[in-house]
Design an enzyme around this catalytic site. Structure first.
Site, PDB file in Angstrom:
ATOM      1  N   TYR A   1      49.246   6.297   0.341  1.00 57.26           N
ATOM      2  CA  TYR A   1      49.750   5.082   0.947  1.00 57.26           C
ATOM      3  C   TYR A   1      50.516   4.323   0.025  1.00 57.26           C
ATOM      4  O   TYR A   1      51.668   3.805   0.144  1.00 57.26           O
ATOM      5  CB  TYR A   1      48.614   4.151   1.411  1.00 57.26           C
TER       6      TYR A   1
ATOM      7  N   GLU B   1      51.974   5.466  -3.067  1.00 59.09           N
ATOM      8  CA  GLU B   1      53.059   6.137  -3.329  1.00 59.09           C
ATOM      9  C   GLU B   1      53.910   6.367  -2.408  1.00 59.09           C
ATOM     10  O   GLU B   1      55.077   6.205  -2.620  1.00 59.09           O
ATOM     11  CB  GLU B   1      52.754   7.485  -4.174  1.00 59.09           C
TER      12      GLU B   1
ATOM     13  N   ARG C   1      39.076  -3.458   7.790  1.00 52.63           N
ATOM     14  CA  ARG C   1      39.629  -4.527   6.758  1.00 52.63           C
ATOM     15  C   ARG C   1      38.509  -5.785   6.578  1.00 52.63           C
ATOM     16  O   ARG C   1      37.876  -5.848   7.668  1.00 52.63           O
ATOM     17  CB  ARG C   1      41.105  -4.814   7.344  1.00 52.63           C
ATOM     18  N   VAL C   2      38.416  -6.122   5.582  1.00 56.30           N
ATOM     19  CA  VAL C   2      37.287  -7.155   5.329  1.00 56.30           C
ATOM     20  C   VAL C   2      37.450  -8.356   6.081  1.00 56.30           C
ATOM     21  O   VAL C   2      36.335  -8.526   6.832  1.00 56.30           O
ATOM     22  CB  VAL C   2      37.525  -7.848   3.811  1.00 56.30           C
TER      23      VAL C   2
ATOM     24  N   GLY D   1      31.477  -8.267  -4.898  1.00 53.77           N
ATOM     25  CA  GLY D   1      32.168  -9.181  -4.145  1.00 53.77           C
ATOM     26  C   GLY D   1      33.306 -10.027  -5.013  1.00 53.77           C
ATOM     27  O   GLY D   1      33.666 -11.205  -4.458  1.00 53.77           O
TER      28      GLY D   1
ATOM     29  N   ASP E   1      39.844   0.695  -5.816  1.00 54.00           N
ATOM     30  CA  ASP E   1      40.061  -0.663  -5.215  1.00 54.00           C
ATOM     31  C   ASP E   1      40.474  -1.554  -6.125  1.00 54.00           C
ATOM     32  O   ASP E   1      39.770  -1.972  -7.051  1.00 54.00           O
ATOM     33  CB  ASP E   1      38.514  -0.966  -4.603  1.00 54.00           C
TER      34      ASP E   1
END
Ligand code: NAD
Ligand code: UDP
Length: 315
Positions: free
Chosen positions: A149, A151, A190-191, A211, A275
């Site tokens: 994603y 690159e 997604r969060v 977190g 991440d």
């Protein structure tokens, strides 16, 4: 010379989260819209309210294949955006980013259309400087699980600039930072959607790592306004479009669980590989040149998103 109402738009990925909100804005402005989508992560439901409108057309098409259309503007959004979706078939993600952008730029060149690329803050990778201005060149792992994603977006930006230099194709590059709002998929990982869905279904909120990592979340309406202003501008350089209010994932978890009176607590899971630890856009360029900045507060945006998901689960 065309009247503004006759502008013909092509929105790739128009049945997805951001694409469908963009389609709404363009249709409400009285413009023509052709939406193409392979429905990998998009849904017909997101645009079904325009089906039957003579100014709207929906085509099932994969952007890795060329397509011939007569349009004035190409909004190139087709690409899965959530890590779990783009990592499902990383080779396809890289193909979509490279071949999809190549095909859309080829079309833009042939019909002399202006193309806006939905690039990403992921071109900065795990940034060594904070916050991130457009001049930062990024720190991206070329061989990791996010590379297809990250690159992919970088080569897409490169292609845009080579088409500009070689053919004078008119390009606009939006580096979109984390965006949320109605029509996110409940299971896209997604969060924001995870925390809201977990709260609604009375489950503990899954926090990856401690977190303490941060993101800066932009409400979808603000984002779409930014894209429209960029498309209408004369700037072909990459422009950060995002909300500069930074928040840690723990703070997001606290806020959403309190909102729902969720007493299930938090489940701490392993941090995904690569991440990014922090992310916050510098939006001075957009502020000064597009006269754009986000207007919707995180509290208000979360409220809207929660209402959407409440509705979604009550049907
Ligand atoms: P999304 O997954 O909801 O939408 C992507 C759309 O593209 C979907 O409708 C999907 O079916 C379609 N698509 C995927 N591959 C395709 C292909 N090969 N051919 C045709 N259609 C294809 O994601 P989104 O959040 O709406 O993101 C839209 C764009 O914005 C993406 O390019 C994404 O990389 C970019 N972006 C989004 C965010 C965000 O926070 N949402 C952040 C940065 C960049
Ligand atoms: N995240 C989390 N719990 C979840 C989903 C995500 O703690 O249930 C974290 C994730 O590790 C990342 C941040 O939230 O640090 C944003 O993740 P998301 O997938 O929404 O966006 P991206 O990582 O692409 O910025």
């Amino acid at each position: 010379m065309k009247a503004p109402s006759q502008i013909r738009n092509l929105v790739t990925g128009g049945a997805g989260f951001l694409g469908s909100h963009l389609v709404d804005r363009l249709m409400k402005a009285g413009e023509e819209v052709i939406c193409i989508d392979n429905f990998h992560t998009g849904r017909k439901k997101n645009v079904e309210h325009w089906i039957g409108n003579p100014y709207f057309e929906l085509i099932r098409h994969d952007v890795t294949e060329p397509i011939l259309l007569e349009v004035d503007r190409i909004w190139h959004l087709a690409c899965p955006a959530s890590p779990i979706h783009y990592q499902l078939n990383p080779i396809k993600t890289a193909k979509t980013s490279f071949l999809g952008t190549y095909n859309m730029l080829g079309l833009a060149r042939r019909v002399e259309a202006r193309l806006l690329l939905a690039s990403s803050s992921e071109v900065y990778g795990n940034p060594e400087i904070h916050p991130q201005p457009e001049s930062y060149k990024g720190c991206v792992n070329t061989i990791g699980i996010r590379s297809c994603y990250d690159e992919g977006k970088r080569i897409a930006e490169t292609l845009c600039n080579d088409y500009l230099r070689m053919n004078n194709t008119q390009v606009r590059i939006a580096r979109i930072f984390n965006t949320y709002g109605p029509r996110m998929l409940p299971d896209d990982g997604r969060v924001i959607s995870n925390f809201i869905v977990q709260s609604l279904t009375k489950k503990p909120l899954t926090i990856y790592g401690k977190g303490s990592q941060s993101r800066s979340f932009c409400y979808v309406d603000d984002l779409i306004e930014g894209l429209i202003r960029l498309m209408n501008s004369s700037y072909s350089n990459p422009v950060n479009i995002g909300n500069p209010d930074e928040i840690t994932i723990s703070e997001v978890a606290d806020l959403i669980s309190k909102k729902f009176d969720n007493n299930e607590g938090f489940e701490y899971l392993e941090m995904p590989i690569d991440d990014p630890y922090r992310r916050q856009p510098v939006i001075d360029f957009a502020r000064q040149n597009l006269k754009w900045e986000p207007k919707v507060s995180f509290i208000d945006g979360i409220e809207e998103t929660c209402s959407y998901f409440r509705d979604y689960f009550s049907h």
